[in-house]
Motif scaffolding. Structure first.
Motif, PDB file in Angstrom:
ATOM      1  N   THR A  81       0.447  -0.888   0.005  1.00  0.00           N
ATOM      2  CA  THR A  81       0.121  -0.030  -0.020  1.00  0.00           C
ATOM      3  C   THR A  81       0.854   1.295  -0.091  1.00  0.00           C
ATOM      4  OG1 THR A  81      -1.794   0.755   0.888  1.00  0.00           O
ATOM      5  CG2 THR A  81      -0.378  -0.234   2.384  1.00  0.00           C
ATOM      6  N   THR A  85      -1.805   6.036   0.404  1.00  0.00           N
ATOM      7  CA  THR A  85      -3.824   5.127   0.872  1.00  0.00           C
ATOM      8  C   THR A  85      -3.800   5.492   2.082  1.00  0.00           C
ATOM      9  OG1 THR A  85      -3.170   4.172  -1.128  1.00  0.00           O
ATOM     10  CG2 THR A  85      -4.926   3.445   0.217  1.00  0.00           C
ATOM     11  N   VAL A 365      -4.256  -2.003   3.200  1.00  0.00           N
ATOM     12  CA  VAL A 365      -3.324  -2.684   2.477  1.00  0.00           C
ATOM     13  C   VAL A 365      -4.684  -3.854   1.297  1.00  0.00           C
ATOM     14  CG1 VAL A 365      -2.228  -5.410   2.144  1.00  0.00           C
ATOM     15  CG2 VAL A 365      -1.077  -3.087   3.635  1.00  0.00           C
ATOM     16  N   ASP A 368      -5.716  -1.973  -1.506  1.00  0.00           N
ATOM     17  CA  ASP A 368      -4.971  -1.207  -2.897  1.00  0.00           C
ATOM     18  C   ASP A 368      -4.892  -2.682  -3.552  1.00  0.00           C
ATOM     19  OD1 ASP A 368      -5.201   0.804  -2.780  1.00  0.00           O
ATOM     20  OD2 ASP A 368      -2.715   0.808  -1.332  1.00  0.00           O
TER      21      ASP A 368
END
Length: 496
Positions: A81, A85, A365, A368
Motif C-alpha cells: 500500500t 492510501t 492494504v 490496494d
C-alpha cells in the motif's frame, strides 16, 4: 543484564514481552518480503491480516501498537500500500479519531457521577440476571442514539471504578490497582470471582452496543454512510432495518438472560457478598462525607450528561466536537485548571487512537490489493433471496477480520454501481442495503477487530486487570454471535 550491544538491542525489542512472542514477530517481518516475492501481494496480504490479528490476540502479552505497527510499516515499505492510501483511509475515518480523542476524555470528567449512579444500581439490585439485562439493554438503547465507542467508554469507566474500590480495600491500601501481591487470604478468590463478574457485565454491555447500533442511522458510522447513499432519514432507516434488527434485539436480550441463568461460556459469575458490602460501605461513606462542593460537581456532571445525550441525539455537531465541548464545560465549571490534571483524561484513548490508525494501514492494504474483490464479485452475480443471504453472510465474515466501515463502504459502492447500471432494481437495492447494514453490524461481534467498541474494550486499561484477553472475549461473544447471526440470517431470508 545484557553484556553486549546486540543483547541489549534484543532485550529492548518489545520490552518485557516473552521471547517466543519476539521471535514470532521477527519471523513475520522476515517472512513477508519472501512471501511477496514468491506468492505475490494477494496471498501476502491475507497472511498480513492473519499476522495483525495475532498481535491483537496477544494484547495481554504486548500492546498491539508496537508489533502491529512494525507489520504496517513493513507493508508500506514493501509497496503493498502507499502512505497516500493510508492517509486517505485515515482521513475517511477522521470523525472516529476525533471521537476517540475528545469524547473518551470527556467521559473521564464525568466518571464521578457515573460511578455514583452505577454504584447505587449495583448495590440496590441483588439479581445478577437483572443487572446483566440492564447493562445489555442500556448499551443497546444508548447506542441507538449515541456512538458505541462513547457508550463503551462509559461502561469501562464504571467497571474500572468498581474494581479500584474493592482492590484498595482487599489490599489494605498498600498496593496499586494492578498489583495483587498484597492481597490477603480469601480476598484472592473473591477478587477472581469479582473479575469474572465485571467481565460478564462489560461483555453484556459491549454486545448491547452492537444490538442498538444496528437499529438507527446514527448507531454506527457505516449506518450513516449507507443512509446517506440511500437517502434515508432517521425514521425511514429505522423502519427499513427493523425486520432484521428487532428480532435480533429480542434474541440478543434473551441470550443475555439464558447465559446468566445457565452460566455457560464463562458467564454466571456472581458479585461476592464481601465485595457488595465493601461497595455499599464505600457508597455510604461517600454519601456521609460528601461536601457541597462535591455535590455541585456531581450536579454539573449530571447536567453535562443530559446535554451530551441531547446533543448526540440531535447531532448538533460532529461527535468529537461535542466531546470537546464536554471537556471545556466540565473543566471550567468544576475547577480542573492544571495541565497535568487534564492530561490524565487522554491517557486511555490516545494509545488506541494510534492503534486504530495502524489498523487503517492494514485496511489500506486490503483496498490496494483488492483482497475482498473475489467475494464481492461472487455475491453480485447472485439473485433474489440467495443474493440477500449471501450479502449478509459475506459482509458478516469480512467484518469479523476487517473494519466494518470499510466493508460497508466497498459493498454499498459496488451495489450502487450495479443499480445505476440497471443490473438490480430499486427494491432490490433497498433490500441489499439492509443486508449490508445488518451484516456489518451483527456477525462482527464474533471478534474484537470486528467492532471498534470491542477492540477499544480489549485494549483498555481494565482488560488486563479483569483478565479479559482476546481469546476470552471471543469465547464470551461466541453464544451471542451464533444466536444473533442466525436470527439475522433468518430475518433477512424470511422478512425482507
Amino acid at each position: 543484564m545484557p553484556k553486549t550491544m546486540s543483547q541489549a538491542l534484543q532485550k529492548n525489542l518489545l520490552g518485557n514481552s516473552p521471547d517466543w512472542y519476539k521471535l514470532t514477530i521477527i519471523g513475520f517481518l522476515v517472512l513477508n518480503p519472501i512471501l511477496l516475492a514468491v506468492a505475490g501481494p494477494f496471498i501476502t496480504g491475507w497472511v498480513l491480516i492473519g499476522e495483525f490479528i495475532f498481535t491483537l490476540a496477544m494484547a495481554l502479552k504486548c500492546y498491539p501498537l508496537p508489533a502491529g505497527g512494525l507489520l504496517a510499516i513493513e507493508a508500506v515499505a514493501l509497496g503493498m500500500t502507499s502512505p497516500d492510501t493510508v492517509y486517505r483511509e485515515t482521513l475517511h475515518n477522521f470523525p472516529v479519531i476525533l471521537l476517540l480523542m475528545f469524547m473518551v476524555a470527556g467521559i473521564y470528567f464525568m466518571k464521578d457521577m457515573l460511578q455514583y449512579v452505577f454504584t447505587k444500581i449495583l448495590t440496590k439490585i441483588k439479581s445478577k440476571v437483572i443487572i446483566s439485562l440492564l447493562f445489555c439493554f442500556a448499551g443497546a438503547f444508548l447506542s441507538a442514539f449515541l456512538d458505541a465507542l462513547t457508550v463503551t467508554a462509559v461502561i469501562i469507566a464504571v467497571a474500572y471504578g468498581f474494581y479500584g474500590i474493592y482492590h484498595r480495600f482487599a489490599s489494605t491500601g498498600k498496593c496499586t490497582i494492578s498489583d495483587d501481591s498484597m492481597l490477603k487470604g480469601e480476598c484472592v478468590s473473591h477478587l477472581s470471582e469479582f473479575r469474572g463478574f465485571l467481565r460478564n457485565l462489560l461483555m453484556h454491555g459491549a454486545v448491547g452496543t452492537a444490538l442498538g447500533g444496528v437499529c438507527t442511522i446514527v448507531g454506527e458510522p457505516q449506518n450513516l454512510l449507507i443512509g446517506h447513499v440511500m437517502e434515508w432519514h432517521f425514521m425511514e432507516f429505522f423502519m427499513q432495518v427493523a425486520p432484521v434488527s428487532m428480532p435480533v434485539l429480542a434474541v440478543g436480550l434473551t441470550t443475555c438472560v439464558m447465559l446468566e441463568v445457565t452460566g455457560i461460556f464463562g458467564y454466571g459469575f456472581q458479585l461476592p457478598q464481601n465485595v457488595r458490602e465493601i461497595l455499599e460501605e464505600e457508597a455510604r461513606k461517600n454519601d456521609e462525607e460528601m461536601s457541597l462542593k462535591k455535590k455541585a460537581a456531581l450536579f454539573t456532571q449530571a447536567c453535562a450528561a443530559i446535554f451530551l445525550v441531547l446533543a448526540l441525539a440531535l447531532h448538533i455537531a460532529e461527535v468529537g466536537l461535542i466531546g470537546l465541548a464536554i471537556i471545556v464545560a466540565l473543566t471550567a465549571l468544576n475547577g480542573v485548571t492544571e495541565e497535568h490534571q487534564i492530561g490524565h483524561a487522554f491517557e486511555e484513548a490516545l494509545p488506541f487512537t494510534a492503534l486504530l490508525v495502524v489498523f487503517f494501514a492494514i485496511v489500506a492494504v486490503i483496498h490496494d490489493q483488492h483482497l475482498f474483490a473475489p467475494i464481492i464479485h461472487y455475491v453480485l452475480a447472485l439473485e433474489g433471496k440467495v443474493q440477500l443471504a449471501a450479502y449478509y453472510m459475506a459482509n458478516g465474515v469480512l467484518s469479523m477480520i476487517s473494519d466494518n466501515v470499510f466493508v460497508a463502504t466497498v459493498y454499498i459502492s459496488e451495489t450502487m454501481k450495479a443499480f445505476q447500471e440497471g443490473i438490480i432494481d430499486r427494491q432490490q437495492f433497498d433490500l441489499l442495503a439492509v443486508a449490508i447494514n445488518t451484516g456489518t453490524n451483527i456477525p462482527s461481534v464474533a471478534t474484537p477487530n470486528g467492532q471498534a467498541a470491542f477492540l477499544f474494550l480489549l485494549t483498555s486499561a481494565i482488560s488486563p486487570l479483569i483478565r479479559l484477553s482476546y481469546g476470552e472475549m471471543v469465547k464470551l461473544a461466541f453464544p451471542y454471535t451464533i444466536t444473533m447471526s442466525l436470527t439475522g440470517l433468518a430475518s433477512v431470508w424470511f422478512f425482507l
